[in-house]
Structures are given as structure tokens and as C-alpha cells.
Write an enzyme that holds these catalytic residues in place. Structure first.
Site, PDB file in Angstrom:
ATOM      1  N   GLY A  54      98.165  17.626 125.445  1.00  0.00           N
ATOM      2  CA  GLY A  54      96.933  18.060 124.192  1.00  0.00           C
ATOM      3  C   GLY A  54      96.253  17.078 123.583  1.00  0.00           C
ATOM      4  O   GLY A  54      95.131  17.272 123.089  1.00  0.00           O
ATOM      5  N   ASP A 110      97.912  17.111 119.035  1.00  0.00           N
ATOM      6  CA  ASP A 110      96.470  18.049 118.894  1.00  0.00           C
ATOM      7  C   ASP A 110      96.579  18.802 117.891  1.00  0.00           C
ATOM      8  O   ASP A 110      95.404  18.975 117.030  1.00  0.00           O
ATOM      9  CB  ASP A 110      96.233  18.627 120.375  1.00  0.00           C
ATOM     10  CG  ASP A 110      97.556  19.498 120.716  1.00  0.00           C
ATOM     11  OD1 ASP A 110      98.593  19.461 120.118  1.00  0.00           O
ATOM     12  OD2 ASP A 110      97.256  20.214 121.693  1.00  0.00           O
ATOM     13  N   ASP A 113     101.083  23.819 114.482  1.00  0.00           N
ATOM     14  CA  ASP A 113     101.323  25.063 114.195  1.00  0.00           C
ATOM     15  C   ASP A 113     102.377  25.535 113.349  1.00  0.00           C
ATOM     16  O   ASP A 113     102.602  25.428 112.036  1.00  0.00           O
ATOM     17  CB  ASP A 113     101.265  25.739 115.543  1.00  0.00           C
ATOM     18  CG  ASP A 113     101.308  27.429 115.410  1.00  0.00           C
ATOM     19  OD1 ASP A 113     100.978  27.788 114.221  1.00  0.00           O
ATOM     20  OD2 ASP A 113     101.403  28.096 116.249  1.00  0.00           O
ATOM     21  N   GLY A 115     104.948  23.432 113.378  1.00  0.00           N
ATOM     22  CA  GLY A 115     105.569  22.029 113.017  1.00  0.00           C
ATOM     23  C   GLY A 115     106.844  22.054 113.808  1.00  0.00           C
ATOM     24  O   GLY A 115     107.394  20.997 113.462  1.00  0.00           O
ATOM     25  N   THR A 117     107.529  21.360 116.775  1.00  0.00           N
ATOM     26  CA  THR A 117     107.488  20.168 117.911  1.00  0.00           C
ATOM     27  C   THR A 117     107.569  18.883 117.042  1.00  0.00           C
ATOM     28  O   THR A 117     108.526  17.956 117.585  1.00  0.00           O
ATOM     29  CB  THR A 117     106.004  20.162 118.540  1.00  0.00           C
ATOM     30  OG1 THR A 117     105.609  21.495 119.038  1.00  0.00           O
ATOM     31  CG2 THR A 117     105.800  19.251 119.579  1.00  0.00           C
ATOM     32  N   LYS A 141      97.277  24.208 111.075  1.00  0.00           N
ATOM     33  CA  LYS A 141      97.165  25.467 110.904  1.00  0.00           C
ATOM     34  C   LYS A 141      97.685  25.665 109.336  1.00  0.00           C
ATOM     35  O   LYS A 141      97.555  26.843 108.860  1.00  0.00           O
ATOM     36  CB  LYS A 141      97.857  26.329 111.816  1.00  0.00           C
ATOM     37  CG  LYS A 141      97.240  26.513 113.199  1.00  0.00           C
ATOM     38  CD  LYS A 141      97.439  27.644 114.124  1.00  0.00           C
ATOM     39  CE  LYS A 141      96.473  27.593 115.307  1.00  0.00           C
ATOM     40  NZ  LYS A 141      97.521  28.621 116.279  1.00  0.00           N
ATOM     41  N   ASP A 168      94.681  23.792 125.304  1.00  0.00           N
ATOM     42  CA  ASP A 168      94.776  24.579 126.523  1.00  0.00           C
ATOM     43  C   ASP A 168      95.159  26.054 125.938  1.00  0.00           C
ATOM     44  O   ASP A 168      95.807  26.426 125.030  1.00  0.00           O
ATOM     45  CB  ASP A 168      95.658  24.283 127.484  1.00  0.00           C
ATOM     46  CG  ASP A 168      97.001  24.360 127.290  1.00  0.00           C
ATOM     47  OD1 ASP A 168      97.571  23.726 126.179  1.00  0.00           O
ATOM     48  OD2 ASP A 168      97.711  25.081 128.102  1.00  0.00           O
TER      49      ASP A 168
HETATM   50  P1  IMP Z   1     104.327  23.778 116.738  1.00  0.00           P
HETATM   51  O1  IMP Z   1     105.536  23.193 117.447  1.00  0.00           O
HETATM   52  O2  IMP Z   1     104.388  25.535 116.561  1.00  0.00           O
HETATM   53  O3  IMP Z   1     103.758  23.040 115.636  1.00  0.00           O
HETATM   54  O4  IMP Z   1     103.057  23.834 118.050  1.00  0.00           O
HETATM   55  C1  IMP Z   1     102.549  22.453 118.469  1.00  0.00           C
HETATM   56  C2  IMP Z   1     102.066  22.710 119.826  1.00  0.00           C
HETATM   57  O5  IMP Z   1     101.804  23.960 120.128  1.00  0.00           O
HETATM   58  C3  IMP Z   1     100.784  22.004 119.980  1.00  0.00           C
HETATM   59  O6  IMP Z   1     101.045  20.583 120.317  1.00  0.00           O
HETATM   60  C4  IMP Z   1      99.860  22.684 120.887  1.00  0.00           C
HETATM   61  O7  IMP Z   1     100.417  22.179 122.116  1.00  0.00           O
HETATM   62  C5  IMP Z   1     100.424  23.863 120.938  1.00  0.00           C
HETATM   63  N1  IMP Z   1      99.415  25.052 120.258  1.00  0.00           N
HETATM   64  C6  IMP Z   1      99.853  25.530 118.832  1.00  0.00           C
HETATM   65  N2  IMP Z   1      98.964  26.427 118.341  1.00  0.00           N
HETATM   66  C7  IMP Z   1      97.983  26.157 119.403  1.00  0.00           C
HETATM   67  C8  IMP Z   1      96.604  26.583 119.521  1.00  0.00           C
HETATM   68  O8  IMP Z   1      95.988  27.385 118.733  1.00  0.00           O
HETATM   69  N3  IMP Z   1      96.123  26.361 120.693  1.00  0.00           N
HETATM   70  C9  IMP Z   1      96.347  25.553 121.823  1.00  0.00           C
HETATM   71  N4  IMP Z   1      97.550  24.982 121.501  1.00  0.00           N
HETATM   72  C10 IMP Z   1      98.371  25.343 120.568  1.00  0.00           C
HETATM   73 MG    MG Z   2      99.752  22.808 124.496  1.00  0.00          MG
END
Ligand code: IMP
Ligand code: MG
Length: 182
Positions: A54, A110, A113, A115, A117, A141, A168
Site C-alpha cells: 500500500g 498507507d 484504520d 491500528g 497492523t 481514519k 487497493d
Molecule cells: P488496520 O490494521 O485496521 O489499521 O489497517 C491497516 C491496513 O488496512 C492498511 O495498511 C491498508 O492496507 C488496509 N486498509 C484499511 N483501510 C483501508 C481503506 O479504506 N482502503 C484500502 N485499504 C485499507
Molecule cells: Mg492493503
């Protein structure tokens, strides 16, 4: 550059609305480069560590806006699969060979969302003994309960699924030069 015909052609009509144009992105990335540069001594060894896939476009633009010597590497994690909901279970699929010990590391993603990851990655990176570790994300977000708030944020993202500029949906739309909702 981003005429309705161009958008329709590039996305087979699947993009709903452009959220950040390529001009807005370029301007903000330049600012981020300045902000980051101001935070480090030019003699410090900077290592920008991008999360693939990403962050590939963001990292490419960002490192060109940092005014210090900087090395670039990437890590690959598995998490989202092909859907829209984070599984939260991060595995390292590619691990940079470089030693992080004593380095000033900037982990670049990238979008943050949930958090999760970053929450799983930060301890892994920290265990390798960097001199400092900061997070930079292109989009945020701004959900509650984020374990590690990034030091640098490109833009706050709306609570929608967004694509483009590296992001993506099922591996599609990464090529878009802007951020759009689908
Ligand atoms: P988290 O672990 O929920 O913070 O998600 C992080 C990862 O989810 C990012 O590195 C993205 O690859 C993917 N992601 C989260 N939200 C979106 C979105 O709205 N569009 C595309 N990818 C997303
Ligand atoms: Mg992704």
C-alpha cells in the site's frame, strides 16, 4: 488530469468520488517531507521502512521530499486478504535484511484504520533496537483506541473505504494518482 472521463476510464466507472486530488497529495507530501526533515539531525542515519504494497507510491514521493540522506527498505505483512475488514493478525512475509540497530527508523503505511497492523508491527521493529522509531501514515481514519499514534499524518480519511495512490480494493485501483471512495 482528473476529468470525469479520465476517472471513468481508469476505474471502469467504479469510483464514486475523488477525495484528495493528485495536486493536493503532492502539496501535502512536500509538507510532510519538510516536517520530517526538520525533526532529524542531517548527520543521523534515516531509514524509511515502507509497508508493502500500500505505501509504495507514498514512500516513493515522500523520500524525494526529505532533505537528508535516507535509506529505503520495505516490509511485507499479510493482513487484509482481499476484503475490506482487517484480520488484525500480522505476519511478516518479507523482512528487510538490513540491521535496524541504532538506526532512526520511520515506519510508513498507507492508511491507519483500526491500528492493528501497526500495533502488531511496532513491537517487532522495536525489538530490533533502533535508535528511534516513528510512524508516518498517508491517511488516518482517526478511530478510537489506536495503540500507536503516528507522528506524521498526510490527511485524515473519511470513514469510507478508499482507494488509489497505492491503496487497493482486491488489488485494484492502486494505480490511481488520487484518493477516491468506491
Ligand atoms: P488496520 O490494521 O485496521 O489499521 O489497517 C491497516 C491496513 O488496512 C492498511 O495498511 C491498508 O492496507 C488496509 N486498509 C484499511 N483501510 C483501508 C481503506 O479504506 N482502503 C484500502 N485499504 C485499507
Ligand atoms: Mg492493503
Amino acid at each position: 488530469m482528473t476529468s470525469p472521463t479520465d476517472v471513468a476510464r481508469r476505474t471502469a466507472g467504479r469510483v464514486r468520488r475523488i477525495i484528495f486530488t493528485r495536486e493536493q497529495i503532492a502539496g501535502r507530501v512536500r509538507e510532510l517531507g519538510n516536517e520530517i526533515s526538520a525533526c532529524y539531525d542531517p548527520r543521523e542515519e534515516l531509514l524509511v521502512l515502507g509497508l508493502l504494497k500500500g505505501s509504495f507510491m507514498f514512500v516513493a514521493d515522500l523520500v524525494r521530499c526529505i532533505h537528508h540522506p535516507v535509506q529505503v527498505d520495505f516490509i511485507v505483512t499479510s493482513s487484509y486478504g482481499t476484503g475490506m475488514v482487517s484480520s488484525g493478525n500480522v505476519q511478516l512475509l518479507y523482512d528487510p535484511g538490513v540491521s535496524l540497530r541504532g538506526r532512526h527508523v520511520i515506519l510508513v503505511d498507507d492508511i491507519i484504520d483500526s491500528g492493528r497492523t501497526m500495533a502488531s508491527l511496532v513491537p517487532i521493529i522495536r525489538a530490533r533496537g533502533p535508535a528511534s522509531l516513528e510512524l508516518c501514515t498517508f491517511l488516518h481514519k482517526r478511530r478510537d483506541g489506536i495503540a500507536h499514534e503516528p507522528r506524521w499524518v498526510g490527511f485524515d480519511a473519511p470513514p469510507e473505504f478508499v482507494v488509489g495512490y497505492g491503496l487497493d480494493y482486491s488489488e485494484n485501483f492502486r494505480h490511481l494518482p488520487y484518493i477516491a471512495s468506491i
